[in-house]
Design an enzyme around this catalytic site. Sequence first.
Site, mmCIF file in Angstrom:
data_model
loop_
_atom_site.group_PDB
_atom_site.id
_atom_site.type_symbol
_atom_site.label_atom_id
_atom_site.label_comp_id
_atom_site.label_asym_id
_atom_site.label_seq_id
_atom_site.Cartn_x
_atom_site.Cartn_y
_atom_site.Cartn_z
ATOM 1 C CG ASP A 24 -18.647 11.083 23.495
ATOM 2 O OD1 ASP A 24 -19.134 9.807 23.411
ATOM 3 O OD2 ASP A 24 -19.014 11.781 23.940
ATOM 4 C CG ASP A 25 -17.067 14.326 19.433
ATOM 5 O OD1 ASP A 25 -17.863 14.513 19.996
ATOM 6 O OD2 ASP A 25 -16.227 15.251 19.679
ATOM 7 C CG HIS A 75 -21.977 13.816 21.601
ATOM 8 N ND1 HIS A 75 -22.203 13.619 22.640
ATOM 9 C CD2 HIS A 75 -21.003 14.792 21.054
ATOM 10 C CE1 HIS A 75 -21.380 14.547 22.900
ATOM 11 N NE2 HIS A 75 -20.827 14.879 21.943
ATOM 12 C CG HIS A 79 -19.793 18.981 20.477
ATOM 13 N ND1 HIS A 79 -19.583 19.449 20.804
ATOM 14 C CD2 HIS A 79 -19.822 17.568 20.170
ATOM 15 C CE1 HIS A 79 -18.448 18.517 21.854
ATOM 16 N NE2 HIS A 79 -19.199 17.361 21.848
ATOM 17 C CE1 TYR A 116 -16.668 21.136 24.207
ATOM 18 C CE2 TYR A 116 -19.458 21.803 23.659
ATOM 19 C CZ TYR A 116 -18.196 21.840 23.590
ATOM 20 O OH TYR A 116 -18.084 22.019 22.101
ATOM 21 C CG HIS A 168 -13.572 12.342 21.388
ATOM 22 N ND1 HIS A 168 -13.314 12.304 23.087
ATOM 23 C CD2 HIS A 168 -14.831 12.624 22.039
ATOM 24 C CE1 HIS A 168 -13.552 12.321 23.335
ATOM 25 N NE2 HIS A 168 -14.620 12.877 23.171
HETATM 26 NI NI NI Z 1 -18.429 15.818 22.259
#
Ligand code: NI
Length: 211
Positions: A24-25, A75, A79, A116, A168
């Site tokens: 992710d991210d 995603h 965020h 989250y 991540h």
């Molecule tokens: Ni995230």
Amino acid sequence: MPDGQLKSWSEGCAVNECVALTFDDGPSDFTTPRLLDVLADANVPVTFFVLGGQADTFPDIVRAEHDAGHEIASHTWSHLRLPSLDEKQLASEIDDTNRVLADITGMTPTLLRPPYGATDDAVAAAAADAGMAQILWNIDTRDWDHHDPAQTIAAAAAAGPGSIILMHDVHASTVDAVPGVIAALRGRGFTFVTVSQLLGSTTPGERYFSG
Ligand code: NI
């Protein structure tokens, strides 16, 4: 077909035990290119839940992920906690990201990971409107919290058949852990697949934690 890779669920996860590594991210220009090298060396396909804003900044990295056979999923754009957004903000977090990812890869994502893991009925409805399933996880490495490759490897190694493993790609310590994660899971006989390969067809709006 390369050893340890499957083209679709029907070809393998019914008989082999599969797991899906997810990141992710990203993308990050500091860490993601090195992760792509690690994954190429190990011949492991993964799923990237990218941020629209990051993808817009680093489209070449998303293209490299896609061209290497990894799955590109959303995603959201920035965020945010989706349940706190109004309907219009929610739609733009999802739709703006899908537009950028479709421009880069030629494919509109069908998987959404709410930041989250925060979701509710309104988020489910917005995901359904966008034709997207919600993908959570059942193995959380907490890599972002401890930044310790040994802990990331130990957490991932606790996966079971069908696990969706959360990591991540924006942390160097996570990239450092990935060879050990792959070795531990391969040692237990698992086959690595993308989330779409793990789940097969999914229902828009529905939440999935594992295969
Ligand atoms: Ni995230």
